[in-house]
Write a protein that holds these residues in place. Structure first.
Motif, PDB file in Angstrom:
ATOM      1  N   THR A   1       0.649  -1.183   0.222  1.00  0.00           N
ATOM      2  CA  THR A   1       0.267  -0.179  -0.258  1.00  0.00           C
ATOM      3  C   THR A   1       0.943   2.105  -0.228  1.00  0.00           C
ATOM      4  N   ASP A   2       0.350   2.240  -0.260  1.00  0.00           N
ATOM      5  CA  ASP A   2       1.000   3.328  -0.583  1.00  0.00           C
ATOM      6  C   ASP A   2       0.007   4.066   0.436  1.00  0.00           C
ATOM      7  N   GLY A   3      -1.103   3.796   1.076  1.00  0.00           N
ATOM      8  CA  GLY A   3      -1.759   4.960   2.108  1.00  0.00           C
ATOM      9  C   GLY A   3      -2.929   4.278   3.226  1.00  0.00           C
TER      10      GLY A   3
ATOM     11  N   GLN B   1      -7.228   4.945   4.118  1.00  0.00           N
ATOM     12  CA  GLN B   1      -7.333   6.535   5.198  1.00  0.00           C
ATOM     13  C   GLN B   1      -8.723   6.219   5.398  1.00  0.00           C
TER      14      GLN B   1
ATOM     15  N   ASN C   1      -4.810   9.082   8.310  1.00  0.00           N
ATOM     16  CA  ASN C   1      -3.868   7.890   8.126  1.00  0.00           C
ATOM     17  C   ASN C   1      -3.337   7.557   8.781  1.00  0.00           C
TER      18      ASN C   1
ATOM     19  N   PRO D   1       1.496   3.876   6.819  1.00  0.00           N
ATOM     20  CA  PRO D   1       2.437   4.913   6.041  1.00  0.00           C
ATOM     21  C   PRO D   1       2.509   4.259   4.468  1.00  0.00           C
ATOM     22  N   SER D   2       2.908   5.076   3.463  1.00  0.00           N
ATOM     23  CA  SER D   2       3.506   4.231   2.686  1.00  0.00           C
ATOM     24  C   SER D   2       4.626   3.315   2.080  1.00  0.00           C
TER      25      SER D   2
END
Length: 255
Positions: free
Chosen positions: A217-219, A221, A247, A250-251
Protein backbone atom coordinates in the motif's frame (compact mmCIF):
# COMPACT_ATOMS: atom_id res chain seq x y z
CA UNK A 1 -14.57 3.27 42.45
CA UNK A 2 -11.64 5.59 41.83
CA UNK A 3 -9.97 6.86 38.67
CA UNK A 4 -6.19 6.48 38.60
CA UNK A 5 -3.86 9.12 37.15
CA UNK A 6 -0.14 9.58 36.46
CA UNK A 7 1.83 11.14 39.27
CA UNK A 8 1.24 14.88 39.50
CA UNK A 9 -2.03 14.79 37.54
CA UNK A 10 -5.41 15.70 38.98
CA UNK A 11 -8.76 14.23 38.15
CA UNK A 12 -11.80 15.69 36.41
CA UNK A 13 -15.35 16.07 37.62
CA UNK A 14 -17.59 13.88 35.48
CA UNK A 15 -21.30 13.44 34.87
CA UNK A 16 -23.17 10.56 33.23
CA UNK A 17 -19.94 8.56 33.06
CA UNK A 18 -20.07 4.96 31.81
CA UNK A 19 -18.31 2.20 33.74
CA UNK A 20 -17.72 -1.09 31.87
CA UNK A 21 -16.05 -4.27 33.09
CA UNK A 22 -16.18 -8.07 32.96
CA UNK A 23 -17.43 -10.03 35.95
CA UNK A 24 -17.04 -13.80 36.66
CA UNK A 25 -19.47 -16.11 38.47
CA UNK A 26 -18.93 -19.38 40.27
CA UNK A 27 -20.37 -22.38 38.42
CA UNK A 28 -24.00 -23.00 39.26
CA UNK A 29 -24.54 -19.62 40.91
CA UNK A 30 -26.47 -17.62 38.29
CA UNK A 31 -28.53 -18.99 35.41
CA UNK A 32 -29.38 -15.80 33.50
CA UNK A 33 -28.46 -12.12 33.28
CA UNK A 34 -32.17 -11.46 33.75
CA UNK A 35 -31.64 -11.98 37.48
CA UNK A 36 -28.95 -9.29 37.84
CA UNK A 37 -28.89 -5.60 38.71
CA UNK A 38 -26.38 -2.93 39.78
CA UNK A 39 -27.50 -1.52 43.10
CA UNK A 40 -26.84 2.21 43.43
CA UNK A 41 -26.93 2.84 39.66
CA UNK A 42 -29.76 4.59 37.88
CA UNK A 43 -29.00 2.87 34.55
CA UNK A 44 -27.26 -0.44 33.92
CA UNK A 45 -27.14 -3.47 31.63
CA UNK A 46 -25.56 -6.94 31.51
CA UNK A 47 -24.38 -8.93 28.50
CA UNK A 48 -23.67 -12.66 28.65
CA UNK A 49 -20.27 -13.71 27.25
CA UNK A 50 -19.62 -17.28 28.51
CA UNK A 51 -21.30 -20.20 30.32
CA UNK A 52 -20.09 -23.09 32.45
CA UNK A 53 -20.62 -26.73 31.30
CA UNK A 54 -23.72 -26.94 33.53
CA UNK A 55 -25.26 -24.02 31.62
CA UNK A 56 -24.88 -21.38 34.34
CA UNK A 57 -23.28 -18.02 33.70
CA UNK A 58 -19.47 -17.88 33.75
CA UNK A 59 -18.74 -14.33 32.53
CA UNK A 60 -20.83 -11.22 31.91
CA UNK A 61 -20.09 -7.71 30.73
CA UNK A 62 -21.52 -5.09 33.06
CA UNK A 63 -22.19 -1.48 32.07
CA UNK A 64 -23.63 1.14 34.37
CA UNK A 65 -23.98 4.89 34.60
CA UNK A 66 -22.34 6.99 37.32
CA UNK A 67 -24.55 10.06 37.61
CA UNK A 68 -21.76 12.30 38.91
CA UNK A 69 -18.30 12.05 40.42
CA UNK A 70 -16.08 14.87 41.66
CA UNK A 71 -12.40 15.24 40.80
CA UNK A 72 -10.35 12.65 42.73
CA UNK A 73 -13.47 11.38 44.49
CA UNK A 74 -13.54 7.83 45.82
CA UNK A 75 -17.04 6.68 44.83
CA UNK A 76 -18.74 3.83 46.67
CA UNK A 77 -22.24 2.40 46.84
CA UNK A 78 -22.32 0.27 43.67
CA UNK A 79 -22.65 -3.52 43.73
CA UNK A 80 -23.77 -6.35 41.46
CA UNK A 81 -26.78 -7.98 43.07
CA UNK A 82 -29.68 -10.31 42.32
CA UNK A 83 -33.31 -9.39 42.12
CA UNK A 84 -32.94 -7.49 38.85
CA UNK A 85 -34.03 -7.89 35.25
CA UNK A 86 -30.72 -7.70 33.36
CA UNK A 87 -31.00 -3.99 32.64
CA UNK A 88 -32.50 -0.91 34.21
CA UNK A 89 -35.16 -0.59 31.56
CA UNK A 90 -35.74 2.12 29.02
CA UNK A 91 -35.03 2.23 25.31
CA UNK A 92 -31.99 0.40 23.95
CA UNK A 93 -29.49 2.64 22.15
CA UNK A 94 -29.26 0.78 18.84
CA UNK A 95 -31.75 -0.62 16.35
CA UNK A 96 -31.25 -2.22 12.93
CA UNK A 97 -33.84 -2.13 10.17
CA UNK A 98 -33.69 -2.31 6.40
CA UNK A 99 -29.90 -2.37 6.28
CA UNK A 100 -29.59 0.83 8.35
CA UNK A 101 -28.26 0.94 11.91
CA UNK A 102 -29.62 3.76 14.08
CA UNK A 103 -27.88 4.68 17.34
CA UNK A 104 -29.75 7.13 19.57
CA UNK A 105 -27.72 8.01 22.66
CA UNK A 106 -29.96 10.86 23.76
CA UNK A 107 -27.20 13.31 22.89
CA UNK A 108 -27.00 12.38 19.21
CA UNK A 109 -28.51 10.16 16.54
CA UNK A 110 -26.06 8.41 14.21
CA UNK A 111 -26.90 6.19 11.25
CA UNK A 112 -24.73 3.60 9.52
CA UNK A 113 -25.81 2.09 6.22
CA UNK A 114 -25.01 -1.25 4.61
CA UNK A 115 -25.15 -0.09 0.99
CA UNK A 116 -22.27 2.14 -0.10
CA UNK A 117 -20.60 2.04 3.32
CA UNK A 118 -19.41 5.57 4.21
CA UNK A 119 -18.55 5.06 7.94
CA UNK A 120 -21.36 7.39 9.13
CA UNK A 121 -24.26 8.06 6.82
CA UNK A 122 -25.57 10.79 9.12
CA UNK A 123 -24.92 12.27 12.57
CA UNK A 124 -27.30 14.78 14.19
CA UNK A 125 -26.79 16.22 17.67
CA UNK A 126 -29.67 16.49 20.13
CA UNK A 127 -29.89 20.26 19.60
CA UNK A 128 -30.54 19.70 15.90
CA UNK A 129 -27.04 20.42 14.55
CA UNK A 130 -26.18 18.14 11.62
CA UNK A 131 -22.57 16.97 11.82
CA UNK A 132 -22.66 14.47 8.95
CA UNK A 133 -25.21 14.64 6.14
CA UNK A 134 -26.94 11.65 4.57
CA UNK A 135 -25.37 10.52 1.30
CA UNK A 136 -21.93 11.93 2.09
CA UNK A 137 -18.75 10.71 0.36
CA UNK A 138 -16.89 9.40 3.40
CA UNK A 139 -15.45 5.91 3.52
CA UNK A 140 -12.50 3.67 4.26
CA UNK A 141 -9.81 3.66 1.58
CA UNK A 142 -6.83 1.57 0.58
CA UNK A 143 -4.32 2.82 -1.99
CA UNK A 144 -2.15 0.22 -3.67
CA UNK A 145 1.52 0.82 -4.45
CA UNK A 146 0.39 1.18 -8.08
CA UNK A 147 -1.71 4.22 -7.10
CA UNK A 148 -5.14 2.54 -7.36
CA UNK A 149 -7.51 3.77 -4.63
CA UNK A 150 -10.20 1.40 -3.33
CA UNK A 151 -13.06 2.94 -1.34
CA UNK A 152 -15.66 1.23 0.82
CA UNK A 153 -18.36 3.66 -0.33
CA UNK A 154 -18.69 1.91 -3.70
CA UNK A 155 -19.36 -1.48 -2.11
CA UNK A 156 -21.81 -2.92 0.42
CA UNK A 157 -21.12 -4.32 3.85
CA UNK A 158 -21.09 -8.09 4.23
CA UNK A 159 -21.98 -7.76 7.91
CA UNK A 160 -23.67 -5.09 10.02
CA UNK A 161 -24.55 -6.46 13.43
CA UNK A 162 -25.34 -5.35 16.96
CA UNK A 163 -23.13 -7.31 19.36
CA UNK A 164 -24.07 -5.57 22.60
CA UNK A 165 -27.13 -3.45 23.26
CA UNK A 166 -28.98 -1.86 26.12
CA UNK A 167 -29.92 1.50 27.63
CA UNK A 168 -26.27 2.28 28.56
CA UNK A 169 -23.91 0.87 25.90
CA UNK A 170 -24.19 -0.43 22.34
CA UNK A 171 -21.45 -2.15 20.32
CA UNK A 172 -21.83 -2.45 16.54
CA UNK A 173 -19.63 -4.39 14.11
CA UNK A 174 -19.43 -3.52 10.41
CA UNK A 175 -17.43 -5.68 7.98
CA UNK A 176 -16.91 -5.54 4.24
CA UNK A 177 -14.56 -6.12 1.31
CA UNK A 178 -13.09 -3.67 -1.16
CA UNK A 179 -14.00 -4.05 -4.82
CA UNK A 180 -11.18 -5.15 -7.13
CA UNK A 181 -8.84 -6.34 -4.38
CA UNK A 182 -9.12 -9.24 -1.96
CA UNK A 183 -8.83 -7.11 1.15
CA UNK A 184 -11.41 -6.46 3.82
CA UNK A 185 -12.03 -4.11 6.72
CA UNK A 186 -13.78 -4.16 10.08
CA UNK A 187 -15.15 -1.21 12.05
CA UNK A 188 -16.25 -1.54 15.68
CA UNK A 189 -18.43 1.26 17.05
CA UNK A 190 -19.15 1.85 20.74
CA UNK A 191 -22.05 4.18 21.55
CA UNK A 192 -22.80 5.35 25.11
CA UNK A 193 -25.90 6.79 26.78
CA UNK A 194 -26.01 10.59 26.98
CA UNK A 195 -22.77 10.99 25.00
CA UNK A 196 -22.31 12.94 21.76
CA UNK A 197 -19.27 10.93 20.66
CA UNK A 198 -18.58 7.38 19.52
CA UNK A 199 -15.45 5.25 19.94
CA UNK A 200 -14.43 3.47 16.73
CA UNK A 201 -11.77 0.88 15.95
CA UNK A 202 -10.83 0.25 12.31
CA UNK A 203 -8.82 -2.75 11.13
CA UNK A 204 -7.89 -3.97 7.66
CA UNK A 205 -8.40 -7.69 7.04
CA UNK A 206 -6.00 -9.52 4.74
CA UNK A 207 -7.74 -12.83 5.34
CA UNK A 208 -8.95 -13.96 1.95
CA UNK A 209 -9.01 -17.78 1.74
CA UNK A 210 -8.47 -17.66 -2.03
CA UNK A 211 -5.56 -15.19 -2.08
CA UNK A 212 -3.60 -15.12 1.21
CA UNK A 213 -0.70 -13.08 -0.22
CA UNK A 214 0.43 -9.83 1.36
CA UNK A 215 -0.86 -6.50 0.01
CA UNK A 216 1.37 -3.48 -0.66
CA UNK A 217 0.00 0.00 0.00
CA UNK A 218 0.88 3.64 -0.49
CA UNK A 219 -1.63 4.70 2.15
CA UNK A 220 -4.89 3.96 3.91
CA UNK A 221 -7.45 6.42 5.24
CA UNK A 222 -10.67 6.68 7.20
CA UNK A 223 -12.55 9.63 5.70
CA UNK A 224 -15.33 11.41 7.63
CA UNK A 225 -17.25 13.84 5.42
CA UNK A 226 -18.61 16.38 7.94
CA UNK A 227 -20.38 19.73 7.81
CA UNK A 228 -17.57 21.35 9.82
CA UNK A 229 -15.28 24.00 8.37
CA UNK A 230 -12.25 25.74 9.81
CA UNK A 231 -11.54 23.08 12.42
CA UNK A 232 -8.64 20.72 11.81
CA UNK A 233 -8.93 17.24 13.31
CA UNK A 234 -7.00 14.08 12.61
CA UNK A 235 -3.80 13.83 10.63
CA UNK A 236 -5.15 15.43 7.45
CA UNK A 237 -8.04 17.73 6.71
CA UNK A 238 -9.54 19.95 4.07
CA UNK A 239 -10.84 22.73 6.33
CA UNK A 240 -12.81 24.41 3.56
CA UNK A 241 -14.92 21.33 2.78
CA UNK A 242 -15.19 19.71 6.20
CA UNK A 243 -13.68 16.43 4.97
CA UNK A 244 -11.41 14.90 7.60
CA UNK A 245 -9.19 11.88 7.11
CA UNK A 246 -7.08 9.79 9.45
CA UNK A 247 -3.99 8.36 7.79
CA UNK A 248 -3.34 5.09 9.55
CA UNK A 249 -0.72 3.34 7.38
CA UNK A 250 2.41 4.90 5.86
CA UNK A 251 3.48 4.48 2.26
CA UNK A 252 5.18 1.30 0.99
CA UNK A 253 3.73 -0.87 3.74
CA UNK A 254 2.73 -4.49 3.28
CA UNK A 255 -0.16 -6.19 5.06
Amino acid sequence: MFETYPKGQTGLARTSEIVSFGFPFQEGLVSSVDALRVSGASQYQFTETARWPDGSLKWVLADFLVDSISANEYKTGYAIADGGSGNSGGTTICSLSGGVLTANTGAMIARIRTNGFNVFDSVVLSGGTTMVQTGNTGGITWETNAGVIHNSNVTNLSRLEIERNGPVHCTVVAEGWFSGIELGYRVIYDFYANKDFVNTTVTYRNSSPTNPSYKMTDGAQVIIDTTLTGVCSGSAADESSGVYSINGIPSNTSL
